[in-house]
Scaffold this active site. Structure first.
Site, PDB file in Angstrom:
ATOM      1  N   SER A  46       1.383  -1.121  -0.064  1.00 30.74           N
ATOM      2  CA  SER A  46      -0.022   0.400  -0.133  1.00 30.74           C
ATOM      3  C   SER A  46       0.948   1.156  -0.259  1.00 30.74           C
ATOM      4  CB  SER A  46      -0.864   0.116   0.888  1.00 30.74           C
ATOM      5  OG  SER A  46      -1.330   1.455   1.699  1.00 30.74           O
ATOM      6  N   GLU A  47       0.583   2.465  -0.912  1.00 31.67           N
ATOM      7  CA  GLU A  47       1.648   3.111  -0.726  1.00 31.67           C
ATOM      8  C   GLU A  47       1.272   4.371  -0.069  1.00 31.67           C
ATOM      9  OE1 GLU A  47      -2.075   5.583  -4.394  1.00 31.67           O
ATOM     10  OE2 GLU A  47      -1.257   3.855  -4.052  1.00 31.67           O
ATOM     11  N   ASN A  48       0.696   4.154   1.088  1.00 38.12           N
ATOM     12  CA  ASN A  48       0.898   4.832   3.036  1.00 38.12           C
ATOM     13  C   ASN A  48       2.040   4.282   3.515  1.00 38.12           C
ATOM     14  OD1 ASN A  48      -1.122   2.656   2.718  1.00 38.12           O
ATOM     15  ND2 ASN A  48      -1.761   3.586   5.022  1.00 38.12           N
TER      16      ASN A  48
END
Length: 219
Positions: A46-48
């Protein structure tokens, strides 16, 4: 019958391979986490800043601090890592994602994708999609084949602002699975009960239809 969101996620999950690092975009792609085949080692990113995302939590498992890029609560599987968004994007930009699954508003026969802005409507921003389409070689787009008004989303040329150019090779809609090659959509599979004629009528871009187009199979 058109595929449900869950069936679309199931079909995409078949593209997973053992050892893959996979990024799931917002919307339908996030559901893929629930359909990874048993026994397959896949790490969802997940890019976070989460590598090793698990399935969506049950009510008793919800942790408000554990979220994906779409701000949905998620779980972390054994062996997961949590790190900064900067490190996450370095992973994406460095080409270390084996498969990316994205939603879209439009895709065209040149492999262009428009997924972030509809003029006149609220714009939340590009998000990580631009980095994902630029840094990934293996992308699957999931989307409805046509709008609620019946207008095709598979076009000769995208009409909306582009997220990326010449980067999409595979598209799964609620009606069909298609590949993009040499300026055309190639029909590979159709949803159970959906006719080739319906798919042709709802595809605005050039469409190549083989002599035999199998139906997708679901257990």
């Amino acid at each position: 019958m058109a595929l449900t969101r869950e069936q679309m996620a199931q079909r995409v999950a078949r593209e997973m391979q053992d050892g893959y690092y996979v990024n799931l975009g917002i919307g339908i792609p996030t559901l893929v986490a629930n359909y990874i085949p048993d026994g397959m080692e896949v790490m969802l990113q997940s890019e976070n800043g989460l590598l090793g995302m698990g399935a969506f939590p049950t009510e008793s498992e919800v942790d408000a601090d554990m979220i994906n890029a779409g701000k949905q609560t998620v779980t972390a599987r054994t062996g997961a890592s949590i790190f900064s968004s900067a490190e996450s994007f370095a992973m994406i930009r460095g080409g270390h994602i084996d498969l990316t699954v994205l939603g879209a508003f439009e895709v065209d026969v040149e492999g262009n994708i428009a997924s972030w802005m509809i003029p006149g409507k609220l714009v939340k921003g590009m998000g990580g999609a631009m980095d994902l389409v630029a840094g990934a070689e293996n992308i699957i787009v999931t989307m409805t084949h046509a709008s609620k008004d019946g207008e095709s989303k598979l076009l000769p040329r995208c009409s909306l602002p582009l997220t990326g150019a010449n980067c999409i090779k595979r598209v799964l809609t609620d009606l069909a699975y298609l590949e993009i090659e040499n300026g055309a959509f190639i029909l590979k599979e159709r949803a159970p009960g959906v006719s080739v004629e319906e798919i042709v009528s709802k595809t605005a871009g050039k469409l190549i239809v083989p002599d035999h187009v199998p139906e997708m199979q679901f257990a």
